[in-house]
Design a protein around this motif. Structure first.
Motif, PDB file in Angstrom:
ATOM      1  N   UNK A 119      36.559  38.201  43.249  1.00 14.34           N
ATOM      2  CA  UNK A 119      37.999  38.197  43.030  1.00 14.34           C
ATOM      3  C   UNK A 119      38.438  36.785  42.653  1.00 14.34           C
ATOM      4  N   UNK A 120      39.239  36.695  41.607  1.00 17.03           N
ATOM      5  CA  UNK A 120      39.578  35.374  41.058  1.00 17.03           C
ATOM      6  C   UNK A 120      41.002  35.366  40.533  1.00 17.03           C
ATOM      7  N   UNK A 121      41.670  34.228  40.707  1.00 16.38           N
ATOM      8  CA  UNK A 121      43.009  34.020  40.185  1.00 16.38           C
ATOM      9  C   UNK A 121      43.001  32.756  39.325  1.00 16.38           C
ATOM     10  N   UNK A 122      43.914  32.712  38.374  1.00 17.49           N
ATOM     11  CA  UNK A 122      44.112  31.527  37.547  1.00 17.49           C
ATOM     12  C   UNK A 122      45.549  31.041  37.724  1.00 17.49           C
ATOM     13  N   UNK A 140      41.015  29.940  41.279  1.00 16.23           N
ATOM     14  CA  UNK A 140      40.905  30.247  42.702  1.00 16.23           C
ATOM     15  C   UNK A 140      39.936  31.415  42.865  1.00 16.23           C
ATOM     16  N   UNK A 141      38.811  31.173  43.542  1.00 16.07           N
ATOM     17  CA  UNK A 141      37.763  32.180  43.677  1.00 16.07           C
ATOM     18  C   UNK A 141      37.518  32.480  45.145  1.00 16.07           C
ATOM     19  N   UNK A 142      37.491  33.767  45.489  1.00 21.06           N
ATOM     20  CA  UNK A 142      37.262  34.162  46.873  1.00 21.06           C
ATOM     21  C   UNK A 142      35.787  34.053  47.232  1.00 21.06           C
ATOM     22  N   UNK A 143      35.478  33.452  48.378  1.00 18.37           N
ATOM     23  CA  UNK A 143      34.115  33.381  48.914  1.00 18.37           C
ATOM     24  C   UNK A 143      34.169  33.784  50.379  1.00 18.37           C
ATOM     25  N   UNK A 144      33.007  33.902  51.006  1.00 17.89           N
ATOM     26  CA  UNK A 144      32.984  34.239  52.424  1.00 17.89           C
ATOM     27  C   UNK A 144      33.548  33.120  53.281  1.00 17.89           C
ATOM     28  N   UNK A 224      51.875  29.010  39.473  1.00 15.72           N
ATOM     29  CA  UNK A 224      51.740  30.266  40.210  1.00 15.72           C
ATOM     30  C   UNK A 224      50.398  30.894  39.884  1.00 15.72           C
ATOM     31  N   UNK A 225      49.668  31.298  40.931  1.00 13.22           N
ATOM     32  CA  UNK A 225      48.375  31.951  40.751  1.00 13.22           C
ATOM     33  C   UNK A 225      48.598  33.404  40.378  1.00 13.22           C
ATOM     34  N   UNK A 226      47.992  33.829  39.289  1.00 12.17           N
ATOM     35  CA  UNK A 226      48.094  35.218  38.876  1.00 12.17           C
ATOM     36  C   UNK A 226      46.855  35.596  38.073  1.00 12.17           C
ATOM     37  N   UNK A 227      46.882  36.798  37.507  1.00 16.52           N
ATOM     38  CA  UNK A 227      45.744  37.241  36.689  1.00 16.52           C
ATOM     39  C   UNK A 227      44.522  37.530  37.498  1.00 16.52           C
ATOM     40  N   UNK A 228      44.682  38.213  38.641  1.00 14.64           N
ATOM     41  CA  UNK A 228      43.527  38.542  39.479  1.00 14.64           C
ATOM     42  C   UNK A 228      42.534  39.366  38.690  1.00 14.64           C
ATOM     43  N   UNK A 229      41.259  39.103  38.899  1.00 18.75           N
ATOM     44  CA  UNK A 229      40.211  39.845  38.199  1.00 18.75           C
ATOM     45  C   UNK A 229      38.998  39.977  39.088  1.00 18.75           C
ATOM     46  N   UNK A 230      38.109  40.925  38.731  1.00 22.95           N
ATOM     47  CA  UNK A 230      36.846  41.082  39.449  1.00 22.95           C
ATOM     48  C   UNK A 230      35.697  41.045  38.444  1.00 22.95           C
TER      49      UNK A 230
END
Length: 230
Positions: A119-122, A140-144, A224-230
């Motif tokens: 999951x990532x935001x720009x 912005x990248x989600x990690x554990x 603003x962080x947006x554009x979530x993607x997988x």
């Protein structure tokens, strides 16, 4: 003499392989009792068995608490089977150490590779009146471990001597969460323990090391962080 030495090396290799199998519990039952009796009567064999047991303990401790992928476990088992083949004694401990290193590295890569969810935001960051020539972008990248934020900014003069930039995530209610400090923004890695889905606004402020933990309010970049993607 060469033939005799070759036979001695081969016998020693078989003996060492059997000691290794005894150490990890894989020795055939029909050989276990006789080898254990020989070890009990020979200080040299007892010392060599202790070496093998230490190598096995080291290998097992390297994977304790880690759920390795099935493919990796299959390779480990294959390496263990290969290790039990006869080999000169001087190579056995070296091989065991190499197997432990490869095992730890393989598990480390497996865990690291599974550490992100994808999951990532720009976020595109624009300037304020304080530094009108500045701009930036963040991923912005989600990690554990949390959200890893890669910030790239230009037009921000370097701050030093107790002055620095601080980045924040803010939610719609105005709650700020600090995510890291830096001196210049060309390539910065920040970390957040909150999600940009709940804290979508990314700001960068100018700060001074004066003991105050709250934001100075001197914003130099906002986005603003947006554009979530997988």
């Amino acid at each position: 003499m060469p033939m005799r030495r070759g036979r001695e090396d081969e016998a020693g290799g078989r003996e060492t392989a059997e000691l290794a199998a005894l150490a990890d519990g894989s020795l055939a039952p029909e050989r276990r009792s006789s080898l254990e009796a020989a070890v009990a009567e020979s200080p040299e064999l007892a010392e060599r068995l202790a070496e093998q047991q230490r190598a096995v303990a080291l290998a097992r401790s390297a994977v304790a608490g880690v759920e390795a992928p099935a493919g990796l476990r299959a390779r480990i088992e294959a390496q263990q089977r290969l290790r039990r083949r006869p080999a000169p004694r001087r190579l056995v401990l070296v091989g065991a150490a190499a197997a432990v290193s490869a095992l730890a590295l393989g598990i480390g890569l497996a865990v690291f590779g599974s550490g992100t969810s994808g999951e990532r935001f720009e976020a595109a960051l624009g300037p304020t009146d304080l530094v009108p020539g500045a701009k930036g972008e963040a991923t912005l990248t989600e990690t554990t471990s949390g959200w890893r934020i890669e910030l790239r900014a230009t037009g921000l003069p370097r701050l030093a001597d107790g002055r620095f930039y601080e980045a924040w995530l803010r939610n719609p209610a105005g709650v700020l969460v600090p995510i890291g400090t830096f001196n210049e923004g060309r390539r910065v890695t920040l970390w957040a323990g909150v999600s940009p889905k709940e804290f979508p606004t990314l700001t960068v402020t100018r700060e001074r090391a004066d003991g105050a933990q709250a934001s100075s309010g001197q914003k130099v970049l906002v986005g603003t962080a947006d554009g979530a993607s997988r």
